[in-house]
Design a protein around this motif. Structure first.
Motif, PDB file in Angstrom:
ATOM      1  N   PHE A  13       0.716  -1.691   0.175  1.00  0.00           N
ATOM      2  CA  PHE A  13      -0.047  -0.359   0.245  1.00  0.00           C
ATOM      3  C   PHE A  13       0.809   1.088  -0.005  1.00  0.00           C
ATOM      4  O   PHE A  13       0.355   2.131  -0.354  1.00  0.00           O
ATOM      5  N   ALA A  14       2.331   1.557   0.877  1.00  0.00           N
ATOM      6  CA  ALA A  14       2.563   2.515   0.450  1.00  0.00           C
ATOM      7  C   ALA A  14       4.063   2.522  -0.454  1.00  0.00           C
ATOM      8  O   ALA A  14       3.866   3.380  -1.215  1.00  0.00           O
ATOM      9  N   GLU A  15       3.664   0.970  -1.481  1.00  0.00           N
ATOM     10  CA  GLU A  15       4.513   1.512  -2.621  1.00  0.00           C
ATOM     11  C   GLU A  15       3.416   2.188  -3.871  1.00  0.00           C
ATOM     12  O   GLU A  15       3.830   3.323  -4.351  1.00  0.00           O
ATOM     13  N   LEU A  16       1.859   1.878  -3.329  1.00  0.00           N
ATOM     14  CA  LEU A  16       0.824   2.431  -4.497  1.00  0.00           C
ATOM     15  C   LEU A  16       1.301   4.234  -4.213  1.00  0.00           C
ATOM     16  O   LEU A  16       0.644   4.410  -4.779  1.00  0.00           O
ATOM     17  N   CYS A  17       1.009   4.613  -2.901  1.00  0.00           N
ATOM     18  CA  CYS A  17       1.225   5.786  -2.576  1.00  0.00           C
ATOM     19  C   CYS A  17       1.657   6.106  -2.882  1.00  0.00           C
ATOM     20  O   CYS A  17       1.743   7.619  -3.276  1.00  0.00           O
ATOM     21  N   GLU A  18       3.411   5.990  -2.553  1.00  0.00           N
ATOM     22  CA  GLU A  18       5.193   6.581  -3.567  1.00  0.00           C
ATOM     23  C   GLU A  18       4.514   6.389  -4.973  1.00  0.00           C
ATOM     24  O   GLU A  18       4.518   8.540  -5.845  1.00  0.00           O
ATOM     25  N   ALA A  66      -6.435  16.798  -1.485  1.00  0.00           N
ATOM     26  CA  ALA A  66      -5.508  17.552  -0.760  1.00  0.00           C
ATOM     27  C   ALA A  66      -4.275  18.672  -1.106  1.00  0.00           C
ATOM     28  O   ALA A  66      -4.397  19.464  -0.203  1.00  0.00           O
ATOM     29  N   ALA A  67      -3.924  18.220  -2.172  1.00  0.00           N
ATOM     30  CA  ALA A  67      -3.267  19.348  -2.589  1.00  0.00           C
ATOM     31  C   ALA A  67      -3.398  20.320  -3.253  1.00  0.00           C
ATOM     32  O   ALA A  67      -3.251  21.433  -2.698  1.00  0.00           O
ATOM     33  N   ARG A  68      -5.261  20.243  -3.605  1.00  0.00           N
ATOM     34  CA  ARG A  68      -5.642  21.629  -4.192  1.00  0.00           C
ATOM     35  C   ARG A  68      -5.877  22.095  -2.870  1.00  0.00           C
ATOM     36  O   ARG A  68      -6.398  23.776  -3.200  1.00  0.00           O
ATOM     37  N   ASN A  69      -6.424  21.588  -1.859  1.00  0.00           N
ATOM     38  CA  ASN A  69      -6.565  22.774  -1.307  1.00  0.00           C
ATOM     39  C   ASN A  69      -5.489  22.837   0.360  1.00  0.00           C
ATOM     40  O   ASN A  69      -5.708  23.104   1.745  1.00  0.00           O
ATOM     41  N   ASN A  70      -3.903  22.228  -0.133  1.00  0.00           N
ATOM     42  CA  ASN A  70      -3.428  23.293   0.670  1.00  0.00           C
ATOM     43  C   ASN A  70      -3.481  21.643   2.169  1.00  0.00           C
ATOM     44  O   ASN A  70      -3.077  23.045   3.425  1.00  0.00           O
ATOM     45  N   LEU A  71      -3.750  21.136   2.575  1.00  0.00           N
ATOM     46  CA  LEU A  71      -4.696  20.423   4.048  1.00  0.00           C
ATOM     47  C   LEU A  71      -3.060  19.782   3.876  1.00  0.00           C
ATOM     48  O   LEU A  71      -2.163  19.643   3.336  1.00  0.00           O
ATOM     49  N   SER A  72      -2.981  20.169   5.898  1.00  0.00           N
ATOM     50  CA  SER A  72      -1.897  19.679   6.331  1.00  0.00           C
ATOM     51  C   SER A  72      -1.945  18.173   6.674  1.00  0.00           C
ATOM     52  O   SER A  72      -2.626  17.850   6.392  1.00  0.00           O
ATOM     53  N   THR A  73      -0.551  17.744   6.890  1.00  0.00           N
ATOM     54  CA  THR A  73      -0.784  16.193   7.756  1.00  0.00           C
ATOM     55  C   THR A  73      -2.298  15.589   7.869  1.00  0.00           C
ATOM     56  O   THR A  73      -2.823  15.045   8.399  1.00  0.00           O
ATOM     57  N   GLU A  74      -1.781  16.954   9.156  1.00  0.00           N
ATOM     58  CA  GLU A  74      -2.792  16.192  10.645  1.00  0.00           C
ATOM     59  C   GLU A  74      -4.691  16.697   9.588  1.00  0.00           C
ATOM     60  O   GLU A  74      -6.263  16.148   9.600  1.00  0.00           O
ATOM     61  N   GLU A  75      -4.984  17.262   8.935  1.00  0.00           N
ATOM     62  CA  GLU A  75      -6.103  18.196   9.036  1.00  0.00           C
ATOM     63  C   GLU A  75      -6.231  16.642   6.996  1.00  0.00           C
ATOM     64  O   GLU A  75      -7.854  16.674   6.746  1.00  0.00           O
ATOM     65  N   LEU A  76      -5.634  15.981   6.959  1.00  0.00           N
ATOM     66  CA  LEU A  76      -6.040  15.285   5.921  1.00  0.00           C
ATOM     67  C   LEU A  76      -6.787  13.911   6.939  1.00  0.00           C
ATOM     68  O   LEU A  76      -7.605  13.728   6.441  1.00  0.00           O
ATOM     69  N   TRP A  99       1.924  11.397   2.688  1.00  0.00           N
ATOM     70  CA  TRP A  99       1.243  12.843   2.575  1.00  0.00           C
ATOM     71  C   TRP A  99       2.391  13.849   3.697  1.00  0.00           C
ATOM     72  O   TRP A  99       2.867  14.929   3.208  1.00  0.00           O
ATOM     73  N   ASN A 100       2.965  13.289   4.788  1.00  0.00           N
ATOM     74  CA  ASN A 100       3.607  13.921   5.807  1.00  0.00           C
ATOM     75  C   ASN A 100       5.100  14.565   5.072  1.00  0.00           C
ATOM     76  O   ASN A 100       5.971  15.441   5.013  1.00  0.00           O
ATOM     77  N   GLU A 101       5.773  13.590   4.662  1.00  0.00           N
ATOM     78  CA  GLU A 101       7.201  13.148   3.575  1.00  0.00           C
ATOM     79  C   GLU A 101       7.012  13.985   2.668  1.00  0.00           C
ATOM     80  O   GLU A 101       7.916  14.383   1.908  1.00  0.00           O
ATOM     81  N   GLN A 102       5.817  13.666   1.727  1.00  0.00           N
ATOM     82  CA  GLN A 102       5.908  14.374  -0.284  1.00  0.00           C
ATOM     83  C   GLN A 102       4.665  14.867  -0.320  1.00  0.00           C
ATOM     84  O   GLN A 102       4.610  15.442  -1.822  1.00  0.00           O
ATOM     85  N   GLY A 103       3.997  14.929   0.077  1.00  0.00           N
ATOM     86  CA  GLY A 103       2.619  15.621   0.071  1.00  0.00           C
ATOM     87  C   GLY A 103       2.800  17.155  -0.625  1.00  0.00           C
ATOM     88  O   GLY A 103       2.064  17.644  -1.560  1.00  0.00           O
ATOM     89  N   LYS A 104       3.653  17.961   0.434  1.00  0.00           N
ATOM     90  CA  LYS A 104       3.697  19.199  -0.123  1.00  0.00           C
ATOM     91  C   LYS A 104       4.498  19.430  -1.657  1.00  0.00           C
ATOM     92  O   LYS A 104       4.654  20.784  -1.935  1.00  0.00           O
ATOM     93  N   SER A 105       5.078  18.551  -2.134  1.00  0.00           N
ATOM     94  CA  SER A 105       6.133  18.063  -3.357  1.00  0.00           C
ATOM     95  C   SER A 105       4.650  18.585  -4.365  1.00  0.00           C
ATOM     96  O   SER A 105       5.067  18.838  -5.720  1.00  0.00           O
ATOM     97  N   ILE A 106       3.547  17.991  -4.330  1.00  0.00           N
ATOM     98  CA  ILE A 106       2.483  18.412  -5.202  1.00  0.00           C
ATOM     99  C   ILE A 106       2.373  19.427  -5.851  1.00  0.00           C
ATOM    100  O   ILE A 106       1.777  19.887  -5.201  1.00  0.00           O
TER     101      ILE A 106
END
Length: 187
Positions: A13-18, A66-76, A99-106
C-alpha cells in the motif's frame, strides 16, 4: 474499497501511495497496477487488477484534492477519520506518512488543473507473425505485425493496447512515423 484496502499489506500500500505521489508530480507516467497486482498476488493475497485500480483512483483523488486544498497532514488525517471510518488503521498510517513526507511536493498549478487530460505513451512492443492456417482455410501463410502500446490514462493507470496490421498497413504506419520524425527535426 475499504475492505479491499484491508487485504493489501502495508508495504504494498505504501508503494502504491508513493507511485501515486510520483505520478501527481509528473515524475512517472502512471501507476502500473497490473505489475503491482501481480506482485501482491505472488505474495499470496487474492486481489484483482480492477479492485487495485479502483483503490489507486481513490487514493489519487484523495491526494490531489488534499493538494488542491493545501491540507496539512493533520487536516488530511482528521478529514479521513471523519469521512471514512472503515479505512484500515495501517492505510491511514501509510497515507499520513506519505503525505507528511511528500505531500507538499505535489504541484497543483492552475494550468495543470485546467488542462485537458489525455493519455501518455509509455512504451511500444511489436512482433512479426505468420498465420499458417485456420479452421476455415488450410493454407493462409499471411504475415502480420502485432503492436502493443503501453499507455498511461489520465488517472495514471497503465494499460496495454494491442492491434494487428497487415504488411501494407504496417508500411503506411511506418511511413507516418517517418513523417512525424521529419517534422520534429524542424522544430
Amino acid at each position: 474499497a475499504a475492505d479491499k484496502i484491508n487485504l493489501i499489506p502495508q508495504d504494498f500500500f505504501a508503494e502504491l501511495c508513493e507511485q501515486i505521489i510520483q505520478h501527481l508530480n509528473h515524475k512517472i507516467p502512471g501507476v502500473n497496477t497490473a505489475e503491482l497486482c501481480q506482485r501482491i498476488q505472488t505474495s499470496g493475497i487474492e486481489i484483482n487488477v480492477g479492485d487495485l485500480a479502483k483503490i489507486a483512483n481513490i487514493v489519487s483523488f484523495l491526494f490531489s484534492t488534499a493538494a488542491r486544498n493545501n491540507l496539512s497532514t493533520e487536516e488530511l488525517v482528521t478529514t479521513l477519520g471523519n469521512a471514512v471510518s472503515a479505512l484500515p488503521k495501517h492505510a491511514v498510517q501509510v497515507i499520513r506518512h506519505v503525505w507528511n513526507e511528500q505531500g507538499k511536493s505535489i504541484s497543483m498549478s492552475e494550468d495543470a488543473r485546467n488542462m485537458a487530460t489525455v493519455g501518455q505513451f509509455v512504451d511500444i512492443k511489436w512482433k512479426l507473425g505468420v498465420a499458417m492456417s485456420s479452421d476455415t482455410c488450410r493454407s493462409l501463410k499471411y504475415p502480420y505485425v502485432t503492436v502493443t502500446l503501453k499507455v498511461a490514462d489520465p488517472s495514471g493507470q497503465i494499460t496495454d493496447k494491442s492491434f494487428e496490421m497487415t504488411i501494407p498497413q504496417f508500411k503506411n504506419f511506418f511511413r507516418q512515423f517517418k513523417e512525424m520524425a521529419a517534422v520534429l527535426e524542424t522544430v
